[in-house]
Write a protein that holds these residues in place. Structure first.
Motif, short mmCIF file in Angstrom:
data_model
loop_
_atom_site.label_atom_id
_atom_site.label_comp_id
_atom_site.label_asym_id
_atom_site.label_seq_id
_atom_site.Cartn_x
_atom_site.Cartn_y
_atom_site.Cartn_z
N ASP A 127 0.83 -1.22 0.00
CA ASP A 127 0.00 0.00 0.00
C ASP A 127 0.86 1.27 0.00
O ASP A 127 0.37 2.35 0.31
N ASN A 128 2.15 1.12 -0.38
CA ASN A 128 3.04 2.27 -0.42
C ASN A 128 2.81 3.07 -1.70
O ASN A 128 3.00 2.56 -2.81
N LYS A 129 2.40 4.32 -1.58
CA LYS A 129 2.05 5.16 -2.72
C LYS A 129 3.23 5.31 -3.69
O LYS A 129 3.07 5.11 -4.90
N PHE A 130 4.39 5.68 -3.18
CA PHE A 130 5.55 5.91 -4.04
C PHE A 130 5.96 4.63 -4.76
O PHE A 130 6.27 4.64 -5.96
N MET A 131 5.96 3.51 -4.03
CA MET A 131 6.40 2.26 -4.64
C MET A 131 5.41 1.78 -5.70
O MET A 131 5.81 1.24 -6.73
N ASN A 132 4.13 1.97 -5.46
CA ASN A 132 3.12 1.60 -6.45
C ASN A 132 3.26 2.44 -7.72
O ASN A 132 3.25 1.91 -8.84
N GLU A 133 3.40 3.75 -7.54
CA GLU A 133 3.54 4.62 -8.71
C GLU A 133 4.82 4.30 -9.48
O GLU A 133 4.83 4.30 -10.71
N ALA A 134 5.91 4.01 -8.75
CA ALA A 134 7.18 3.71 -9.39
C ALA A 134 7.10 2.41 -10.18
O ALA A 134 7.54 2.35 -11.34
N PHE A 135 6.52 1.36 -9.57
CA PHE A 135 6.45 0.09 -10.29
C PHE A 135 5.52 0.20 -11.50
O PHE A 135 5.82 -0.33 -12.58
N ASP A 136 4.38 0.85 -11.33
CA ASP A 136 3.44 0.98 -12.45
C ASP A 136 4.09 1.67 -13.65
O ASP A 136 3.92 1.24 -14.81
N ALA A 137 4.85 2.73 -13.38
CA ALA A 137 5.52 3.45 -14.47
C ALA A 137 6.57 2.56 -15.14
O ALA A 137 6.68 2.53 -16.37
N MET A 138 7.32 1.81 -14.34
CA MET A 138 8.36 0.95 -14.91
C MET A 138 7.75 -0.22 -15.67
O MET A 138 8.27 -0.65 -16.71
N PHE A 139 6.64 -0.73 -15.18
CA PHE A 139 6.00 -1.86 -15.85
C PHE A 139 5.44 -1.42 -17.20
O PHE A 139 5.55 -2.15 -18.20
N ARG A 140 4.83 -0.24 -17.26
CA ARG A 140 4.35 0.28 -18.54
C ARG A 140 5.51 0.44 -19.53
O ARG A 140 5.38 0.12 -20.72
N TYR A 141 6.63 0.93 -19.03
CA TYR A 141 7.80 1.11 -19.89
C TYR A 141 8.31 -0.25 -20.38
O TYR A 141 8.65 -0.41 -21.56
N GLN A 144 13.00 4.36 -10.89
CA GLN A 144 12.03 3.58 -10.14
C GLN A 144 12.50 3.37 -8.70
O GLN A 144 11.74 3.55 -7.75
N GLU A 145 13.76 2.99 -8.56
CA GLU A 145 14.30 2.73 -7.23
C GLU A 145 14.30 4.00 -6.38
O GLU A 145 13.91 3.97 -5.20
N ASN A 146 14.75 5.11 -6.95
CA ASN A 146 14.78 6.36 -6.21
C ASN A 146 13.37 6.82 -5.82
O ASN A 146 13.13 7.29 -4.70
N TYR A 147 12.44 6.69 -6.76
CA TYR A 147 11.06 7.10 -6.49
C TYR A 147 10.45 6.23 -5.37
O TYR A 147 9.70 6.73 -4.53
N ALA A 148 10.82 4.94 -5.37
CA ALA A 148 10.32 4.05 -4.32
C ALA A 148 10.79 4.50 -2.94
O ALA A 148 10.13 4.25 -1.93
N MET A 149 11.94 5.20 -2.89
CA MET A 149 12.46 5.72 -1.62
C MET A 149 11.91 7.10 -1.31
O MET A 149 12.33 7.74 -0.36
N GLY A 150 10.98 7.59 -2.17
CA GLY A 150 10.39 8.89 -1.95
C GLY A 150 11.21 10.03 -2.53
O GLY A 150 10.92 11.20 -2.28
N GLU A 151 12.25 9.68 -3.33
CA GLU A 151 13.09 10.70 -3.96
C GLU A 151 12.55 10.91 -5.38
O GLU A 151 12.86 10.15 -6.29
#
Length: 348
Positions: free
Chosen positions: A171-185, A226-233
């Motif tokens: 349920d982590n917002k940043f990690m969900n957004e990061a993975f979704d963007a990377m998966f689309r790519y 993706q990794e940086n975004y998952a850390m909130g960066e």
């Protein structure tokens, strides 16, 4: 124990530290390293990533290791930083390392220690550096006198799934957004796997980067974003390369995908938790940020339990901080651990 510490001032003169740089040629590869301090304890700093390098840490170890107690070697692992050929200089170099695994990274470090004439060493590393410290201790148990490791990563499937699957984001917002963007790519590049298969996901990007097509730098950038975004960066945006940050992204992305794949799914996989008994019975300090999203605390707790189950002297500290050693609480807890080790070791 739980610690909440403001930044501590060190008792030694940081400005007096003058590292000496060296290179060591081994076959087709050149390993860069630097040595500083004049203490009786020989210490090895193992940087993270994989794919980061000593320069990425901004001399943070000057505030951790007392140069009157430790003589420190900081090594750029194979293929990154100033160790040549460096993947930082172009992904066309990645294929030269297709047969290099964590085991070979350890062997390269051993060659540096042999060249220095260091038989016994104290290990200090975080994130991937914690992983490499554990692997080093399992491959070279007679050389290790102790270790401090932080931001624990032991290379299990559960840890891979944290970043490289949709379910790992929870349920982590940043990690969900990061993975979704990377998966689309990934899908746009031709990835055929699902969003719950970290093995296929990691292999796809590892192979894509090794091919070094014109799109490979973008893939490496997005992997790192993706990794940086998952850390909130959130400063690094997908598909928007910042030229001065590309070299680090290129190196970290290839080496993570390659080493992680080989470590878990390659022809000579490693199982760090199973092989804990191969590590010598030496003092082990674990420092873990309770807010670490990339290497969640549960995996540090699993490692602590594995050590305790086999009768090790382990001291685990969980602090109010995140993943990076530049966090005040993380850095201070690591410094306390190395000071405690030195106090006990030098009394012998």
């Amino acid at each position: 124990p739980e610690l909440n510490m403001a930044e501590q001032e060190v008792s030694w003169n940081i400005d007096s530290i003058e590292p000496i740089e060296y290179t060591l040629q081994t076959g087709d590869f050149t390993t860069w390293y630097r040595v500083w301090g004049n203490g009786p304890i020989k210490a090895v700093f193992l940087h993270g990533g994989p794919g980061n390098c000593v320069d990425d840490y901004g001399n943070v170890n000057y505030k951790i290791l007392d140069p009157s107690k430790y003589t420190v070697v900081e090594i750029d692992q194979l293929g990154t930083g100033k160790s040549l050929p460096s993947v930082r200089h172009g992904l066309e170099h990645a294929r030269k390392y297709k047969d290099v695994r964590a085991q070979e990274l350890v062997e390269a470090i051993e060659k540096v220690l042999d060249h220095l004439g260091w038989e016994k060493v104290y290990l200090h590393g975080g994130s991937w550096g914690s992983t490499l410290a554990l692997i080093f201790a399992q491959q070279c148990p007679s050389r290790v006198i102790g270790m401090v490791i932080r931001g624990i990563f032991t290379g299990t499937l559960e840890e891979m799934d944290v970043i490289y699957t949709k379910k790992g984001a929870k349920d982590n917002k940043f990690m969900n957004e990061a993975f979704d963007a990377m998966f689309r790519y990934a899908k746009a590049l031709g990835y055929q796997g699902g969003d719950d298969n970290s093995e296929a996901f990691v292999k796809f990007f590892r192979d894509f980067m090794i091919e070094a097509s014109p799109e490979a730098d973008v893939a490496a950038w997005n992997w790192r974003a993706q990794e940086n975004y998952a850390m909130g960066e959130t400063d690094n945006e997908f598909n928007k390369i910042i030229p001065e940050e590309l070299e680090e992204a290129r190196s970290v992305s290839f080496w993570e995908a390659h080493i992680f794949y080989e470590m878990l799914w390659g022809d000579k996989p490693l199982d760090i938790l199973r092989d804990i008994p191969k590590i010598p019975k030496v003092p082990v300090a674990i420092v873990q940020g309770k807010g670490d999203e990339v290497c969640p605390p549960i995996f540090a707790q699993n490692l602590e339990k594995a050590f305790l189950a086999h009768g090790y002297d382990v001291d685990a500290v969980y602090v109010d901080d995140g993943h990076k050693v530049t966090g005040d609480a993380i850095r201070d807890a690591v410094r306390n651990a190395v000071e405690k080790f030195a106090e006990g070791y030098l009394k012998k």
